[in-house]
Design a protein around this motif. Sequence first.
Motif, PDB file in Angstrom:
ATOM      1  N   LYS A 181       0.924  -1.231  -0.216  1.00 50.30           N
ATOM      2  CA  LYS A 181      -0.124  -0.065  -0.164  1.00 50.30           C
ATOM      3  C   LYS A 181       0.869   1.329   0.035  1.00 50.30           C
ATOM      4  CE  LYS A 181      -3.914  -1.865   2.487  1.00 50.30           C
ATOM      5  NZ  LYS A 181      -4.579  -2.097   3.791  1.00 50.30           N
ATOM      6  N   GLU A 182       1.856   1.355   0.957  1.00 50.40           N
ATOM      7  CA  GLU A 182       2.746   2.490   0.961  1.00 50.40           C
ATOM      8  C   GLU A 182       3.586   2.744  -0.238  1.00 50.40           C
ATOM      9  OE1 GLU A 182       4.993   2.726   4.632  1.00 50.40           O
ATOM     10  OE2 GLU A 182       3.056   2.369   5.776  1.00 50.40           O
ATOM     11  N   SER A 183       4.106   1.396  -1.044  1.00 46.35           N
ATOM     12  CA  SER A 183       4.785   1.517  -1.990  1.00 46.35           C
ATOM     13  C   SER A 183       4.129   2.059  -3.156  1.00 46.35           C
ATOM     14  CB  SER A 183       5.452   0.339  -2.457  1.00 46.35           C
ATOM     15  OG  SER A 183       6.545  -0.047  -1.507  1.00 46.35           O
ATOM     16  N   VAL A 184       2.786   1.350  -3.466  1.00 42.92           N
ATOM     17  CA  VAL A 184       2.100   1.902  -4.592  1.00 42.92           C
ATOM     18  C   VAL A 184       1.412   3.248  -4.484  1.00 42.92           C
ATOM     19  CG1 VAL A 184       0.068   1.253  -5.712  1.00 42.92           C
ATOM     20  CG2 VAL A 184       1.650  -0.643  -5.172  1.00 42.92           C
ATOM     21  N   CYS A 185       0.835   3.550  -3.185  1.00 41.15           N
ATOM     22  CA  CYS A 185       0.208   4.829  -3.206  1.00 41.15           C
ATOM     23  C   CYS A 185       0.930   5.847  -2.990  1.00 41.15           C
ATOM     24  CB  CYS A 185      -0.909   4.498  -1.815  1.00 41.15           C
ATOM     25  SG  CYS A 185      -2.083   3.380  -2.203  1.00 41.15           S
ATOM     26  N   SER A 186       2.071   5.837  -2.275  1.00 46.55           N
ATOM     27  CA  SER A 186       2.825   7.041  -2.309  1.00 46.55           C
ATOM     28  C   SER A 186       3.866   7.405  -3.033  1.00 46.55           C
ATOM     29  CB  SER A 186       3.571   7.005  -0.675  1.00 46.55           C
ATOM     30  OG  SER A 186       4.528   5.895  -0.558  1.00 46.55           O
ATOM     31  N   LYS A 187       4.534   5.875  -3.754  1.00 49.23           N
ATOM     32  CA  LYS A 187       5.493   6.219  -4.666  1.00 49.23           C
ATOM     33  C   LYS A 187       5.261   5.515  -6.179  1.00 49.23           C
ATOM     34  CE  LYS A 187       8.491   5.105  -0.784  1.00 49.23           C
ATOM     35  NZ  LYS A 187       9.219   4.003  -0.164  1.00 49.23           N
ATOM     36  N   GLY A 188       4.397   4.793  -6.091  1.00 47.94           N
ATOM     37  CA  GLY A 188       4.140   4.053  -7.297  1.00 47.94           C
ATOM     38  C   GLY A 188       5.213   3.276  -8.046  1.00 47.94           C
ATOM     39  N   ASP A 189       5.978   2.637  -7.230  1.00 47.61           N
ATOM     40  CA  ASP A 189       7.068   2.182  -7.783  1.00 47.61           C
ATOM     41  C   ASP A 189       7.057   0.585  -7.630  1.00 47.61           C
ATOM     42  OD1 ASP A 189       7.629   1.911  -4.956  1.00 47.61           O
ATOM     43  OD2 ASP A 189       9.670   2.927  -5.110  1.00 47.61           O
ATOM     44  N   PHE A 190       6.078   0.110  -7.010  1.00 45.96           N
ATOM     45  CA  PHE A 190       5.733  -1.471  -6.939  1.00 45.96           C
ATOM     46  C   PHE A 190       5.802  -1.964  -8.269  1.00 45.96           C
ATOM     47  CE2 PHE A 190       4.355  -5.429  -5.440  1.00 45.96           C
ATOM     48  CZ  PHE A 190       5.137  -5.673  -4.231  1.00 45.96           C
ATOM     49  N   GLY A 191       6.288  -3.097  -8.518  1.00 39.33           N
ATOM     50  CA  GLY A 191       6.738  -3.801 -10.113  1.00 39.33           C
ATOM     51  C   GLY A 191       5.464  -4.515 -10.654  1.00 39.33           C
ATOM     52  N   PRO A 192       5.011  -5.786 -10.009  1.00 41.00           N
ATOM     53  CA  PRO A 192       4.049  -6.604 -10.346  1.00 41.00           C
ATOM     54  C   PRO A 192       2.775  -6.053 -10.061  1.00 41.00           C
ATOM     55  CG  PRO A 192       5.507  -7.794  -8.971  1.00 41.00           C
ATOM     56  CD  PRO A 192       5.974  -6.412  -8.765  1.00 41.00           C
ATOM     57  N   SER A 193       1.785  -6.400 -11.147  1.00 43.62           N
ATOM     58  CA  SER A 193       0.377  -5.813 -10.557  1.00 43.62           C
ATOM     59  C   SER A 193      -0.568  -6.767  -9.866  1.00 43.62           C
ATOM     60  CB  SER A 193      -0.480  -5.595 -11.950  1.00 43.62           C
ATOM     61  OG  SER A 193      -0.595  -6.941 -12.679  1.00 43.62           O
ATOM     62  N   GLN A 194      -0.112  -7.891  -9.673  1.00 45.81           N
ATOM     63  CA  GLN A 194      -0.925  -8.958  -8.909  1.00 45.81           C
ATOM     64  C   GLN A 194       0.207  -9.686  -8.050  1.00 45.81           C
ATOM     65  OE1 GLN A 194      -3.206 -11.573 -10.862  1.00 45.81           O
ATOM     66  NE2 GLN A 194      -4.774 -10.041 -11.663  1.00 45.81           N
ATOM     67  N   VAL A 195       0.003  -9.592  -6.791  1.00 41.35           N
ATOM     68  CA  VAL A 195       0.972 -10.283  -5.776  1.00 41.35           C
ATOM     69  C   VAL A 195       0.288 -11.060  -4.673  1.00 41.35           C
ATOM     70  CG1 VAL A 195       2.787  -8.442  -6.139  1.00 41.35           C
ATOM     71  CG2 VAL A 195       1.072  -8.198  -4.122  1.00 41.35           C
ATOM     72  N   TYR A 196       1.192 -12.146  -4.291  1.00 35.47           N
ATOM     73  CA  TYR A 196       0.712 -12.681  -3.101  1.00 35.47           C
ATOM     74  C   TYR A 196       0.935 -11.666  -1.656  1.00 35.47           C
ATOM     75  CZ  TYR A 196       1.322 -17.234  -5.533  1.00 35.47           C
ATOM     76  OH  TYR A 196       1.028 -18.257  -6.517  1.00 35.47           O
ATOM     77  N   ALA A 197      -0.024 -11.829  -0.822  1.00 30.61           N
ATOM     78  CA  ALA A 197       0.194 -10.814   0.161  1.00 30.61           C
ATOM     79  C   ALA A 197      -0.316 -11.357   1.564  1.00 30.61           C
ATOM     80  CB  ALA A 197      -0.610  -9.536  -0.076  1.00 30.61           C
ATOM     81  N   TYR A 198       0.323 -10.860   2.441  1.00 29.30           N
ATOM     82  CA  TYR A 198      -0.184 -11.136   3.904  1.00 29.30           C
ATOM     83  C   TYR A 198      -0.405  -9.968   4.781  1.00 29.30           C
ATOM     84  CZ  TYR A 198       4.384 -10.150   5.819  1.00 29.30           C
ATOM     85  OH  TYR A 198       5.513  -9.282   6.440  1.00 29.30           O
ATOM     86  N   GLU A 199      -1.347 -10.184   5.847  1.00 28.33           N
ATOM     87  CA  GLU A 199      -1.509  -9.041   6.558  1.00 28.33           C
ATOM     88  C   GLU A 199      -0.566  -8.999   7.906  1.00 28.33           C
ATOM     89  OE1 GLU A 199      -3.303  -5.961   7.251  1.00 28.33           O
ATOM     90  OE2 GLU A 199      -4.589  -7.154   6.050  1.00 28.33           O
ATOM     91  N   PRO A 200       0.278  -7.926   7.937  1.00 28.92           N
ATOM     92  CA  PRO A 200       1.371  -7.921   9.087  1.00 28.92           C
ATOM     93  C   PRO A 200       0.561  -7.847  10.456  1.00 28.92           C
ATOM     94  CG  PRO A 200       1.082  -5.933   8.036  1.00 28.92           C
ATOM     95  CD  PRO A 200       0.152  -6.643   7.143  1.00 28.92           C
TER      96      PRO A 200
END
Length: 175
Positions: A13-32
């Motif tokens: 969320k922080e990488s995509v929303c604030s910087k827009g620099d996250f690579g893949p469009s779909q990823v596996y994710a976990y809730e910290p």
Amino acid sequence: LASIYVWNKQYVKESVCSKGDFGPSQVYAYEPRQKIPYPRFRFLPNKVLPSGLVTNRYGWRGPDITPEKASAVVRIAFVGASTTVNPHAFPFSYPEYVGAWLNRWAESTGKKIKFEIINAGREGTNSNDFAAVVRDELSIVSPDFVIYYEGSNQFWPADFIEWPNGALPPKPKLT
């Protein structure tokens, strides 16, 4: 390879929303466990990744361990970045060698103990990631010792030295 890692939702969320620099469009994710972006990612559990990395039930490199620790077991966890996880295609990492040596020592001296080794290393990570790994992941398996080996992803000599005229020396031509 990063497209098959399990990413921290807060980090994404922080990488995509604030910087827009996250690579893949779909990823596996976990809730910290805590609402912080660390550790930034985990490896998929119980897999052999295309890179050759073999993971256990926790997504750590190396053999599986049970959550409960036997009384005659000394559990040693290693955290760090690429120097700890080692290249994925290597059959063993240095923590696994440490475990083999300690178990040979215990056997040769008649000690009735077994050493279990955890390699929770991940390439490209830093002390913020390691602190979260220890707090949120390793704490559930009760390691007796945690070994931290890293620094190059966040501490560089250039950060601590005042160079004459502010210029770094040229890189050597030979190593």
